[in-house]
Scaffold this active site. Sequence first.
Site, PDB file in Angstrom:
ATOM      1  N   ASP A 102     -33.706  53.066  25.161  1.00 20.68           N
ATOM      2  CA  ASP A 102     -33.779  51.731  25.708  1.00 20.68           C
ATOM      3  C   ASP A 102     -34.985  51.048  25.047  1.00 20.68           C
ATOM      4  OD1 ASP A 102     -33.002  50.505  29.044  1.00 20.68           O
ATOM      5  OD2 ASP A 102     -33.427  49.446  27.170  1.00 20.68           O
TER       6      ASP A 102
HETATM    7  C1  GLC Z   1     -33.080  46.307  28.365  1.00 15.74           C
HETATM    8  C2  GLC Z   1     -32.192  47.084  29.312  1.00 15.74           C
HETATM    9  C3  GLC Z   1     -30.969  47.676  28.673  1.00 15.74           C
HETATM   10  C4  GLC Z   1     -30.482  46.751  27.572  1.00 15.74           C
HETATM   11  C5  GLC Z   1     -31.540  46.744  26.490  1.00 15.74           C
HETATM   12  C6  GLC Z   1     -31.167  45.808  25.339  1.00 15.74           C
HETATM   13  O1  GLC Z   1     -34.412  46.651  28.606  1.00 15.74           O
HETATM   14  O2  GLC Z   1     -32.806  48.127  30.073  1.00 15.74           O
HETATM   15  O3  GLC Z   1     -29.983  47.857  29.707  1.00 15.74           O
HETATM   16  O4  GLC Z   1     -29.250  47.214  27.052  1.00 15.74           O
HETATM   17  O5  GLC Z   1     -32.828  46.388  26.978  1.00 15.74           O
HETATM   18  O6  GLC Z   1     -31.113  44.503  25.760  1.00 15.74           O
END
Ligand code: GLC
Length: 743
Positions: free
Chosen positions: A289
């Site tokens: 993430d």
């Molecule tokens: C965010 C979220 C994740 C998302 C990623 C990209 O922090 O936790 O669910 O897919 O970043 O946007």
Amino acid sequence: MIKNLFFIAIVGGIITCACSKISSRKQDEARIERRVDSVLKLMTLEEKIGQLTLFTSDYDVTGPTLRENYKEDIKAGKVGAIFNAYGVDYVRQLQRMAVEETRLGIPLIFGYDVIHGHRTIFPISLGESASWDTAMVRKAAQIAAIEATAEGLNWTFAPMVDIARDPRWGRISEGAGEDVFLGKCMAEARVKGFQGRRLDDPKTLVACAKHFAAYGAAQAGRDYHTVDISERTLREVYLPPFKAAVDAGVGTFMTSFNETAGVPSTGNRFLLTDVLRNEWGFKGFVVTDYTSINEMVAHGFAKNEKEAGELAINAGVDMDMQGAVYYNYLKKSIEEGKVSMATVDEAVRRILRIKFKLGLFDNPYLYCDNNREKYEVMTQEHLDFARNMARKSIVLLKNEKQILPLSKEIKTLAVIGPLADNRRELLGSWSAAGNWTQAITILEGIRNAVSSSTKILYARGCNIHDDTTLYIAEAVNKSRQADAVILVIGEAHWMSGEAASRSDLGLPGVQQQLADAIMAVGKPVIAVLLSGRPLTITKLSEQTTALLAAWFPGTMAGPAVADVIFGDYNPSAKLPVTFPRNVGQIPIYYCMKNTGRPMDPDNKYTSKYLDIPNTPLFPFGFGLSYTSFEYSDLQLSQTILKASDTLQVRVKVKNTGKYSGEETVQMYVRDLVGSVTRPVKELKGFKKVYLNPGEEQVVAFKLTARDLSFWDIHMNFTHEPGEFKVFVGGDSEHCLEMGFVLE
Ligand code: GLC
């Protein structure tokens, strides 16, 4: 110098194809392996590290950091994937940099959070899940994929499959709620909807099961907070939807921000290698993430980012989202022998494999079709589907005196509340490229539904979340003039989703004060609740005549809510998550344990509160209809079951009301005694039946020993002989029950 790499890949592919008459999936895979190897052999270490790096474009922002010179990084071959970039011309521009301005021309993959629609926005995932309609949910994902790929994307960071049993956690809005079985069904439906049959179909996206794992178990419902659960709870509750995603063929996984039992997921080899790869056989790639590698320093799990990168890649993380940790330190870690070249090569292989499967090596511009972008986005077909999906997501929680459905000929109708004529909130969180200005408000939906003679009186009454009470008087005045009041209240879209935990789950601002004033007028009130989570609306539920939980219904919110209110659609949704009476009850969910002192109203010394019942405000699986359904004649094919047998469970369901309607028949099981304690109920099946007034159907389920299996005292997944109960009904509390014995 080899300028155009995929010339090699194509020639290689053509020769192979010519040799193989019928290219089966196995032959496809073998061919892709050969092509991956042919590319890997040509790559420098810098180019390999580039493939392990994912940066956001500046088109949309979904996290705490941005990177200025991502375009220069692309041209230098230092990036393998871009997210938050869409639009055919923009994607083509970035892809051209990678394919035509780098030494090997390896194409980029483009990711985005296409969670519940891309341009046409469907109800938030929790709302979609309230439909319990896996076919509809799969279709919603398929439409989202059509629109997202029409705008150049080929990877979505969805489905979010985190089980969530704490509504203080804002991300409960993004998943399928509290239940493992429903969560597994929704995970499968969404993966198959996004990915279709082939990833090189330009109308399908490679999906991403997230957030691995147990992100929804954050202490106190506070986002990013510590998770400390037993391996048994991890395996019984939080892992099964991820396994369902693997079984459905999901191409990628995303690690979660949280730690579990002291180990951050992004450095958790047990999760990412022992379970995901060795136990489950997952062949795709794992992305972190947003900067979650870097965050292992803050976790206190790595002393610096370089060490965090070593922990991540050695645990099984293939791609670094936005952290630039592999980008900055992996070469040195390899030189120091902290990371092996074999580990890097395997990570690169996994990413190249997905790019080949997406067809990007054969045609890097496969997803860059300006015509598709023009004609396949927000079509009438998609909007009609969105309206139907939204209608099926709305849960009827109360309908005193059968006040609903209202007549379209009603003389005067007051429409009150901060969310009645509000467009922005309707799409909810994670609404991707959804354009909220195109959403239809609930007031507009109502105006379009009623007869020309109906007088609509609108008043906002208050704001969503400030303490201004100046507008309540106007709302009261208009309610006095009306035959009925529709009160549209709830949360703003940003009050749920990421980094949106709430410690108080009451109606925000002075909305309860508005409700009190409106109820005091004495007219029938239909409360429509818009929220990303269950709210503690005990008082509202007592004082209102009717109550609809509409979540955030998406682009077609207005027509969908009006369809339900005026009876063009008989509500059929069921709660995918428990509504607590107050925050003090949390966590509260239907499949809890019995304890050694189960609540006994006649015995002080039993498990209860002094100030509130143990029961929820509304239980899991609950949802009313404009008609009524009667359950009778529950039958089991046998009451003694051998482990090799299949138990047939049958029940009669009759429509005893005056409207046709759909019922979701739910089957639960209880294992009365085990080598470890077992929940008082567990959902093991559900079926939707549509019945006309007076019509009766027999609904059948099957149960096998595998359905009754669990992680026993020795952590083996197995069934155990003993007594069981089967429960069948329209929610988790009101069921017929029968017993059987498993030998
Ligand atoms: C965010 C979220 C994740 C998302 C990623 C990209 O922090 O936790 O669910 O897919 O970043 O946007």
